[in-house]
Write an enzyme that holds these catalytic residues in place. Structure first.
Site, mmCIF file in Angstrom:
data_model
loop_
_atom_site.group_PDB
_atom_site.id
_atom_site.type_symbol
_atom_site.label_atom_id
_atom_site.label_comp_id
_atom_site.label_asym_id
_atom_site.label_seq_id
_atom_site.Cartn_x
_atom_site.Cartn_y
_atom_site.Cartn_z
ATOM 1 N N ASP A 1 54.030 55.838 56.679
ATOM 2 C CA ASP A 1 52.983 56.798 56.326
ATOM 3 C C ASP A 1 52.141 56.268 55.181
ATOM 4 O O ASP A 1 51.176 56.897 54.772
ATOM 5 C CB ASP A 1 53.598 58.149 55.945
ATOM 6 C CG ASP A 1 52.533 59.224 55.731
ATOM 7 O OD1 ASP A 1 51.729 59.462 56.653
ATOM 8 O OD2 ASP A 1 52.487 59.815 54.631
ATOM 9 N N ILE B 1 62.710 64.353 46.936
ATOM 10 C CA ILE B 1 62.375 64.067 48.335
ATOM 11 C C ILE B 1 63.559 63.427 49.042
ATOM 12 O O ILE B 1 63.925 63.820 50.158
ATOM 13 C CB ILE B 1 61.129 63.176 48.422
ATOM 14 C CG1 ILE B 1 59.913 63.913 47.853
ATOM 15 C CG2 ILE B 1 60.863 62.759 49.866
ATOM 16 C CD1 ILE B 1 58.685 63.040 47.685
ATOM 17 N N ARG C 1 55.645 54.690 48.898
ATOM 18 C CA ARG C 1 54.529 53.905 48.381
ATOM 19 C C ARG C 1 54.405 52.635 49.205
ATOM 20 O O ARG C 1 55.395 51.962 49.492
ATOM 21 C CB ARG C 1 54.737 53.550 46.901
ATOM 22 C CG ARG C 1 54.660 54.744 45.957
ATOM 23 C CD ARG C 1 53.236 55.286 45.862
ATOM 24 N NE ARG C 1 53.148 56.419 44.942
ATOM 25 C CZ ARG C 1 53.270 57.690 45.303
ATOM 26 N NH1 ARG C 1 53.531 57.982 46.569
ATOM 27 N NH2 ARG C 1 53.155 58.647 44.414
ATOM 28 N N GLN D 1 49.802 61.170 55.574
ATOM 29 C CA GLN D 1 49.691 62.598 55.855
ATOM 30 C C GLN D 1 50.981 63.364 55.600
ATOM 31 O O GLN D 1 51.029 64.581 55.834
ATOM 32 C CB GLN D 1 49.256 62.821 57.311
ATOM 33 C CG GLN D 1 50.344 62.527 58.346
ATOM 34 C CD GLN D 1 49.927 62.880 59.752
ATOM 35 O OE1 GLN D 1 49.158 62.162 60.368
ATOM 36 N NE2 GLN D 1 50.445 63.981 60.272
ATOM 37 N N PHE E 1 52.302 64.529 53.055
ATOM 38 C CA PHE E 1 52.160 65.638 52.108
ATOM 39 C C PHE E 1 51.400 66.817 52.704
ATOM 40 O O PHE E 1 51.353 67.900 52.100
ATOM 41 C CB PHE E 1 51.395 65.158 50.870
ATOM 42 C CG PHE E 1 49.909 65.019 51.094
ATOM 43 C CD1 PHE E 1 49.032 66.025 50.712
ATOM 44 C CD2 PHE E 1 49.393 63.901 51.731
ATOM 45 C CE1 PHE E 1 47.662 65.910 50.936
ATOM 46 C CE2 PHE E 1 48.031 63.765 51.951
ATOM 47 C CZ PHE E 1 47.168 64.773 51.562
#
Length: 333
Positions: free
Chosen positions: A258, A155, A234, A296, A298
């Site tokens: 997020d 990522i 996280r 959101q 993902f």
């Protein structure tokens, strides 16, 4: 084989049912989160498929094992929410989805940066009310800005490629430098140096004891005044009260989240008819220079398809006696 899915939304059911069904498998989709009370819904199921905010503590795993569960199939890359010692003791295999779409997370990160920088939320609300003035909407060019990336796995690397495309200078912090990120011209630095030099800091590292509250009062003080912090990784990487103090003082200029440390009882639920009970989150939502989305990043068609496909492959491989993507206690991977 009976498979019970917890914490499912419509998009979960659609993505799993769009794929070829496992032979002799029964899918049971449960909307409630997995808890000690809801574990009874998995009675007789060999496989429990869980998501990030499901409770996979020792008492829950004990109840699942006692009712016949043999495999915990995580629909996530992260596994900090499962008690691996208890799983091993109960002879429960645990598998995960190590990668689905790094582009989904990376692109959402960029969306938060652009929305914060160009004040899109304020501009949208203003024009909806007939106010077409531009006061307070001044942003900055991303080109030549310094972006610090903490965690350069798949990522982080995808995010680095995008920001390099904007013409940004890339700094990175990771115990394991990624050659792909180095090839983009990135410089790997110590964390404090990265924080001090970056206009934008983005978190893409896993949660572990070493990274818990990685962003705290001390690390925030080392960031540039007016800089931007983004977390799509996280929630517990960030000490939220410390971030609030940095926002109040004006030292932190922008915040995009997020994920949130106490999201388990909030995110993925419609609570719009009730007063918000989380005072810390409520305080964050009062800042005009903060954007929070409810985990959101993902949520793209490609990522959902990859999650479903890998999860079913994991279950099939385990059933065939050749498990893949196992999470092991001794290595944590």
């Amino acid at each position: 084989m009976r498979i019970v899915f917890f914490s499912t939304q419509v998009y979960d059911r659609e993505s799993f049912l769009a794929l070829p069904r496992l032979q002799n498998a029964e899918f049971i989709f449960q909307q409630p989160k997995l808890t000690l009370d809801t574990a009874v819904l998995a009675t007789g199921a060999e496989v429990v498929c869980a998501f990030i905010n499901d409770d996979l503590s020792a008492p829950v795993l004990e109840r699942l094992a006692a009712s016949g569960t043999k495999l915990i199939a995580l629909r996530s890359a992260g596994y900090n929410h499962i008690d691996l010692e208890a799983a091993q003791r109960l002879n429960l295999a645990v598998v995960r989805v190590p990668a689905y779409s790094p582009h989904a997370i990376a692109e959402h990160t960029v969306a938060l940066i652009l929305a914060l920088n160009r004040h899109l939320t304020r501009a949208y609300n203003r024009t909806r009310e007939g106010d077409f003035s531009l006061r307070g909407l001044t942003g900055f060019d991303l080109v030549h800005k310094t972006v610090g990336i903490i965690g350069t796995g798949q990522i982080g690397a995808a995010f680095a490629r995008i920001m390099a495309g904007f013409g940004c200078r890339i700094l990175a912090y990771d115990p394991y430098p990624n050659p792909e990120v180095i090839a983009l011209g990135a410089s790997y630095l110590e964390l404090d140096t990265l924080l001090a030099q970056s206009h934008i800091v983005s978190l893409h590292c896993p949660l572990s004891p070493a990274t818990h509250h990685l962003i705290n009062a001390g690390s925030l003080s080392r960031m540039q005044p007016g800089s931007m912090l983004i977390n799509t990784s996280r929630g517990a990487l960030v000490d939220t009260p410390a971030v609030i103090e940095a926002l109040k003082s004006g030292h932190l200029g922008y915040l995009g989240l997020d994920v949130y440390e106490e999201e388990a009882d909030l995110f993925f639920e419609d609570l719009s008819d009730f007063p918000l009970q989380d005072d810390v989150l409520a305080r964050l939502l009062t800042f005009p220079n903060v954007i929070i989305t409810a985990h959101q990043a993902f949520l793209t068609r490609e990522a959902l398809n990859a999650i479903a496909s890998t999860t079913l492959d994991n279950i099939s491989a385990w059933a065939a006696g050749h498990p893949q993507n196992l999470v092991r206690l001794e290595t944590g991977s």
